[in-house]
Design a protein around this motif. Structure first.
Motif, PDB file in Angstrom:
ATOM      1  N   UNK A 110       0.813  -1.208   0.000  1.00 59.46           N
ATOM      2  CA  UNK A 110       0.000   0.000   0.000  1.00 59.46           C
ATOM      3  C   UNK A 110       0.853   1.268   0.000  1.00 59.46           C
ATOM      4  N   UNK A 111       1.739   1.422  -0.982  1.00 60.28           N
ATOM      5  CA  UNK A 111       2.624   2.602  -0.988  1.00 60.28           C
ATOM      6  C   UNK A 111       1.865   3.920  -1.098  1.00 60.28           C
TER       7      UNK A 111
ATOM      8  N   UNK B  22       1.910  10.251   4.813  1.00 68.18           N
ATOM      9  CA  UNK B  22       3.088  11.099   4.959  1.00 68.18           C
ATOM     10  C   UNK B  22       2.795  12.542   4.545  1.00 68.18           C
ATOM     11  N   UNK B  23       2.009  12.718   3.491  1.00 66.60           N
ATOM     12  CA  UNK B  23       1.672  14.063   3.022  1.00 66.60           C
ATOM     13  C   UNK B  23       0.878  14.823   4.075  1.00 66.60           C
ATOM     14  N   UNK B  24      -0.120  14.139   4.649  1.00 69.33           N
ATOM     15  CA  UNK B  24      -0.914  14.783   5.692  1.00 69.33           C
ATOM     16  C   UNK B  24      -0.062  15.016   6.936  1.00 69.33           C
ATOM     17  N   UNK B  25       0.776  14.028   7.277  1.00 68.63           N
ATOM     18  CA  UNK B  25       1.610  14.151   8.461  1.00 68.63           C
ATOM     19  C   UNK B  25       2.614  15.282   8.367  1.00 68.63           C
ATOM     20  N   UNK B  26       3.229  15.455   7.198  1.00 64.78           N
ATOM     21  CA  UNK B  26       4.213  16.522   7.077  1.00 64.78           C
ATOM     22  C   UNK B  26       3.526  17.886   7.018  1.00 64.78           C
TER      23      UNK B  26
ATOM     24  N   UNK C 136      -3.434   6.280   9.743  1.00 62.14           N
ATOM     25  CA  UNK C 136      -2.697   5.248  10.475  1.00 62.14           C
ATOM     26  C   UNK C 136      -3.628   4.114  10.893  1.00 62.14           C
ATOM     27  N   UNK C 137      -4.825   4.461  11.323  1.00 59.70           N
ATOM     28  CA  UNK C 137      -5.780   3.414  11.711  1.00 59.70           C
ATOM     29  C   UNK C 137      -6.081   2.482  10.545  1.00 59.70           C
ATOM     30  N   UNK C 138      -6.229   3.073   9.362  1.00 62.45           N
ATOM     31  CA  UNK C 138      -6.473   2.255   8.173  1.00 62.45           C
ATOM     32  C   UNK C 138      -5.257   1.385   7.859  1.00 62.45           C
ATOM     33  N   UNK C 139      -4.073   1.977   7.956  1.00 59.53           N
ATOM     34  CA  UNK C 139      -2.855   1.229   7.644  1.00 59.53           C
ATOM     35  C   UNK C 139      -2.615   0.103   8.646  1.00 59.53           C
ATOM     36  N   UNK C 140      -3.023   0.317   9.889  1.00 56.68           N
ATOM     37  CA  UNK C 140      -2.807  -0.701  10.915  1.00 56.68           C
ATOM     38  C   UNK C 140      -3.585  -1.984  10.648  1.00 56.68           C
ATOM     39  N   UNK C 141      -4.550  -1.922   9.750  1.00 58.96           N
ATOM     40  CA  UNK C 141      -5.314  -3.120   9.422  1.00 58.96           C
ATOM     41  C   UNK C 141      -4.454  -4.155   8.698  1.00 58.96           C
ATOM     42  N   UNK C 142      -3.414  -3.677   7.976  1.00 61.72           N
ATOM     43  CA  UNK C 142      -2.596  -4.605   7.182  1.00 61.72           C
ATOM     44  C   UNK C 142      -1.096  -4.433   7.389  1.00 61.72           C
ATOM     45  N   UNK C 143      -0.657  -3.300   7.940  1.00 59.81           N
ATOM     46  CA  UNK C 143       0.770  -2.982   7.993  1.00 59.81           C
ATOM     47  C   UNK C 143       1.345  -3.136   9.398  1.00 59.81           C
ATOM     48  N   UNK C 144       2.640  -3.486   9.448  1.00 58.25           N
ATOM     49  CA  UNK C 144       3.344  -3.534  10.718  1.00 58.25           C
ATOM     50  C   UNK C 144       3.612  -2.122  11.233  1.00 58.25           C
ATOM     51  N   UNK C 145       3.756  -2.001  12.537  1.00 62.27           N
ATOM     52  CA  UNK C 145       4.085  -0.706  13.130  1.00 62.27           C
ATOM     53  C   UNK C 145       5.390  -0.166  12.574  1.00 62.27           C
ATOM     54  N   UNK C 146       6.398  -1.025  12.486  1.00 64.61           N
ATOM     55  CA  UNK C 146       7.704  -0.580  11.992  1.00 64.61           C
ATOM     56  C   UNK C 146       7.615  -0.111  10.540  1.00 64.61           C
TER      57      UNK C 146
ATOM     58  N   UNK D 145       4.973   1.327   9.103  1.00 67.05           N
ATOM     59  CA  UNK D 145       4.321   2.635   9.095  1.00 67.05           C
ATOM     60  C   UNK D 145       5.290   3.730   9.540  1.00 67.05           C
ATOM     61  N   UNK D 146       6.021   3.466  10.615  1.00 67.17           N
ATOM     62  CA  UNK D 146       6.952   4.465  11.142  1.00 67.17           C
ATOM     63  C   UNK D 146       8.091   4.729  10.160  1.00 67.17           C
ATOM     64  N   UNK D 147       8.655   3.669   9.583  1.00 69.43           N
ATOM     65  CA  UNK D 147       9.780   3.817   8.660  1.00 69.43           C
ATOM     66  C   UNK D 147       9.364   4.528   7.381  1.00 69.43           C
ATOM     67  N   UNK D 148       8.224   4.143   6.839  1.00 67.45           N
ATOM     68  CA  UNK D 148       7.748   4.798   5.622  1.00 67.45           C
ATOM     69  C   UNK D 148       7.488   6.281   5.872  1.00 67.45           C
TER      70      UNK D 148
END
Length: 315
Positions: free
Chosen positions: A69-70, A77-81, A175-185, A187-190
Motif C-alpha cells: 500500500x505505498x 506522509x503528506x498529511x503528516x508533514x 494510520x488506523x487504516x494502515x494498521x489493518x494490514x501494515x506492521x508498526x515498523x 508505518x513508522x519507517x515509511x
C-alpha cells in the motif's frame, strides 16, 4: 514482544513527552534563523537514524519497507508533514504552552473524523466531550485571535496550530487504516523516509517567500537542527516502546504531561508565562480528552496499534 508492566509503560510515555517538548524548544530556537521547511527536513532526516536503529534491533529492517500500500503511506506522509509544518510554524510564533495546549485538540478532531471518514458510531457522551473540548480551544485561542491586526504573528501562529491539530487527526485516521494490514515498523519507517523527501519540496518556497529560503547554518545552529531530529526519533522510539508494556487507555492520558514540560521550559528558556485563558482552556481540553479516552476504553475501541505507529504533529 509485549508484557504487562504499566509502570514501565507510563515511565516511557512520560519520557517521550519530555523529549518531544525539548525537541520543540530547540526548534523554537532554530526558527529564529532557519526557515520552517529546513527544520522539518532536519527533524525527519536526523530522526530517521534512531528509527532505523530501532527497526534493526527488532530484526525487522529487511521487511520494514515491504508494503502493498505505498500510496496509502504516501497519503499518510503528506498529511503528516503538513501537520508538522503547521505545528512548527505555530510553535515558532506562539509561546510554548499556548501552542502545546492548542495541539491537545487532536484527539477531539479524531473523534469527528472517525465519524465522518470511518463511519464510526459516536454517541452522546463523546459528542458532549468534543463540544466541551472545542469550547476550551476557543478559550485558548481568544487572546491570540483578538490580539493585534489581522495577519499578525500571534494570529497566524494560533490558526496554524489549530490547522495542525486537524491534519494530525487526519494522519491518525490514515494510520488506523494502515494498521489493518501494515506492521508498526513499516508505518513508522515509511513516514520518516517519505517525510524527509517531501520536506525537500519546501526549497522552492524561498523563491516566492524570501524569508523561507533555505540557509547554510553555522556550527551551533547545525548542531541544534541535528538534535531536533535525534530528539524526535528518540521520542518516537520511547512512544512506540511504551505501548509494549501497557494498554493505550492506561498510557494515553499521560500525553497531557506535555503541558507541564511546556510551562516549565517556556518559562526557563523563553521567559514565557501562560495567560489565564490558556491555563483554563487547556484544563477543559485535557478533561475532555481524558473523558474521550475513558469512553473509548469502555466501548472497547482499541487504539494501541494506531497510537504506537502515529507520529504526533509536533514530533
Amino acid at each position: 514482544m509485549t508484557r504487562v508492566a504499566p509502570v514501565l509503560g507510563i515511565s516511557l510515555k512520560l519520557a517521550s513527552t519530555l523529549v518531544f517538548t525539548i525537541m520543540v524548544a530547540m526548534l523554537k530556537i532554530a526558527a529564529e534563523t532557519v526557515p520552517i521547511g529546513e527544520i522539518v527536513f532536519a527533524r525527519n532526516f536526523f530522526g530517521l537514524f534512531p528509527v532505523l536503529i530501532m527497526v534493526a534491533f527488532r530484526g525487522e529492517l529487511a521487511i520494514a519497507l515491504r508494503t502493498s500500500r505505498p500510496l496509502s503511506h504516501l497519503g499518510r506522509s503528506s498529511v503528516g508533514i503538513s501537520a508538522m509544518i503547521l505545528s512548527f510554524t505555530g510553535f515558532s510564533l506562539l509561546p510554548l504552552p499556548d501552542a502545546t495546549a492548542i495541539g491537545f485538540a487532536t484527539p477531539l478532531f479524531v473523534v469527528v473524523l472517525a465519524w465522518l471518514v470511518l463511519q464510526e458510531t459516536v454517541r452522546l457522551y463523546r459528542w458532549s466531550a468534543v463540544i466541551i473540548g472545542f469550547f476550551g480551544i476557543l478559550i485558548i485561542l481568544s487572546p491570540h485571535l483578538g490580539q493585534g491586526a489581522l495577519g499578525s504573528g500571534q494570529m497566524i501562529g494560533a490558526v496554524c496550530s489549530a490547522l495542525a491539530a486537524v491534519c494530525a487527526a487526519l494522519a491518525m485516521i490514515f494510520v488506523r487504516r494502515l494498521c489493518e494490514t501494515e506492521r508498526t515498523t513499516t508505518i513508522v519507517t515509511w513516514f520518516s523516509g517519505s517525510a524527509t523527501l517531501l520536506a525537500l519540496l519546501t526549497i522552492p518556497l524561498g523563491v516566492v517567500f524570501p524569508d523561507q529560503a533555505w540557509v547554510m547554518p553555522d556550527a551551533d545552529t547545525a548542531l541544534i537542527l541535528m538534535m531536533v531530529g535525534l530528539a524526535g526519533g528518540v521520542g518516537q522510539i520511547l512512544l512506540t516502546q511504551s505501548y509494549r508494556y501497557a494498554d493505550a487507555s492506561t498510557i494515553a492520558p499521560f500525553d497531557y504531561a506535555n503541558m507541564i514540560w511546556a510551562v516549565i521550559l517556556g518559562y526557563v528558556l523563553f521567559d514565557e508565562v501562560p495567560v489565564w485563558q490558556v491555563l483554563v482552556g487547556a484544563a477543559i481540553v485535557i478533561a475532555a480528552g481524558i473523558f474521550v479516552i475513558f469512553r473509548e476504553h469502555r466501548l472497547g475501541l482499541d487504539r494501541t496499534r494506531a497510537r504506537r505507529a502515529s507520529t504526533p504533529s509536533k514530533s
